[in-house]
Write a protein that holds these residues in place. Structure first.
Motif, short mmCIF file in Angstrom:
data_model
loop_
_atom_site.label_atom_id
_atom_site.label_comp_id
_atom_site.label_asym_id
_atom_site.label_seq_id
_atom_site.Cartn_x
_atom_site.Cartn_y
_atom_site.Cartn_z
N LYS A 112 6.93 56.82 56.21
CA LYS A 112 5.62 56.33 55.78
C LYS A 112 4.87 55.68 56.93
O LYS A 112 3.63 55.72 56.98
N SER A 113 5.60 55.09 57.86
CA SER A 113 5.02 54.47 59.04
C SER A 113 6.14 54.27 60.05
O SER A 113 7.33 54.41 59.72
N GLU A 114 5.78 53.93 61.28
CA GLU A 114 6.80 53.65 62.29
C GLU A 114 7.63 52.44 61.88
O GLU A 114 8.86 52.44 62.02
N LYS A 115 6.96 51.41 61.37
CA LYS A 115 7.67 50.22 60.91
C LYS A 115 8.67 50.55 59.81
O LYS A 115 9.81 50.09 59.82
N ALA A 116 8.22 51.39 58.86
CA ALA A 116 9.11 51.78 57.76
C ALA A 116 10.29 52.59 58.27
O ALA A 116 11.42 52.44 57.80
N GLY A 117 10.04 53.45 59.27
CA GLY A 117 11.13 54.25 59.83
C GLY A 117 12.18 53.39 60.49
O GLY A 117 13.39 53.61 60.32
N LYS A 118 11.76 52.40 61.26
CA LYS A 118 12.71 51.52 61.94
C LYS A 118 13.50 50.68 60.93
O LYS A 118 14.70 50.46 61.11
N LYS A 119 12.82 50.26 59.86
CA LYS A 119 13.51 49.50 58.82
C LYS A 119 14.53 50.39 58.10
O LYS A 119 15.65 49.95 57.81
N SER A 120 14.17 51.64 57.83
CA SER A 120 15.09 52.56 57.18
C SER A 120 16.35 52.77 58.02
O SER A 120 17.46 52.80 57.49
N PHE A 121 16.16 52.90 59.33
CA PHE A 121 17.32 53.11 60.19
C PHE A 121 18.19 51.86 60.25
O PHE A 121 19.42 51.96 60.35
N GLN A 122 17.58 50.69 60.19
CA GLN A 122 18.38 49.46 60.15
C GLN A 122 19.26 49.44 58.89
O GLN A 122 20.45 49.12 58.95
#
Length: 248
Positions: free
Chosen positions: A199-209
């Motif tokens: 959904k966004s770069e921020k969301a992607g990084k949170k998903s990977f965490q």
């Protein structure tokens, strides 16, 4: 532990659902633009290059620029019917009088492209199941990930993604888009290249965490690496699609 095993079993079933074999040959090209020239380069693609690729039998897959505004590149992915047709179709495009005229006109004030990087790829057949998302799902960003494996570990990474990783990505809100293996010019071991959508770069990084802390993932990772590590290096690049990109 029983709960973890119960969760893994459905993943094994899901992973058996595969699309028909995709025999297309893919090329990913990254253009580094001269200073201040990327807008002109994008305009040339929008006004001329995409339609001329199609005219000459080359399929447009996706066109992207990095979310990092300091990165002055443009990355795009093309597909050819098969490996044998690549050079024939590319040369046909490169010598098309309409393309030659468009290129010369766009470069009246100097060349647009300072550097071209190419990666040739074939589809990873076991890693492109029913969960692949081709349709336009609205505003989102893509993450291009390239895995460099330790020698002899391609089968291990393929099995781990096939049986577990893709479904765990889904669990944590990431969309599996497409998976390839590279074809290296020197015949060396291929790399795994794939696209995720967020959904966004921020969301992607949170998903990977969240993915990295998932007890199922930790168990799968540790089990798969009992005979040694698999991945030597991962390169991640967040991309946003251009308005004319078929893949959005």
């Amino acid at each position: 532990m029983k709960k973890l095993i119960l969760f893994i079993l459905p993943l094994l079933v899901i992973s058996q659902i595969n699309l028909a074999q995709d025999t297309r040959y893919f090329e990913m090209r990254t253009y580094t633009a001269h200073e201040g020239k990327r807008p002109d380069l994008i305009k040339r693609f929008q006004d001329h290059t995409l339609k001329l690729f199609e005219k000459n039998g080359i399929e447009n897959i996706g066109y992207f620029i990095p979310t990092d505004e300091s990165n002055n590149t443009l990355t795009f992915i093309l597909a050819y019917p098969d490996k044998e047709s690549r050079d024939v179709l590319w040369n046909k495009f490169a010598n098309d009088p309409e393309w030659v005229a468009a290129r010369q006109a766009s470069e009246a004030n100097g060349p647009l492209v300072a550097k071209v990087d190419q990666v040739f790829m074939e589809i990873a057949p076991e890693l492109n199941p029913e969960i692949v998302r081709w349709q336009n799902e609205g505003k989102r960003v893509f993450e291009l990930r390239t895995y460099y494996m330790f020698p002899g570990r391609v089968d291990a990474i393929n099995a781990r993604f096939r049986d577990y990783t893709r479904e765990l990505f889904q669990k944590h809100g990431m969309t599996n888009v497409m998976y390839w293996y590279t074809e290296e010019k020197d015949g060396s071991q291929p790399k795994l290249v794939y696209l995720l959508a967020h959904k966004s770069e921020k969301a992607g990084k949170k998903s990977f965490q969240n993915f990295g802390k998932d007890p199922v993932w930790i168990m799968v990772r540790d089990k798969s690496e009992e005979t040694g590590p698999i991945v030597e290096k991962v390169v991640s690049l967040y991309l946003k699609p251009l308005p004319f990109s078929p893949m959005k």
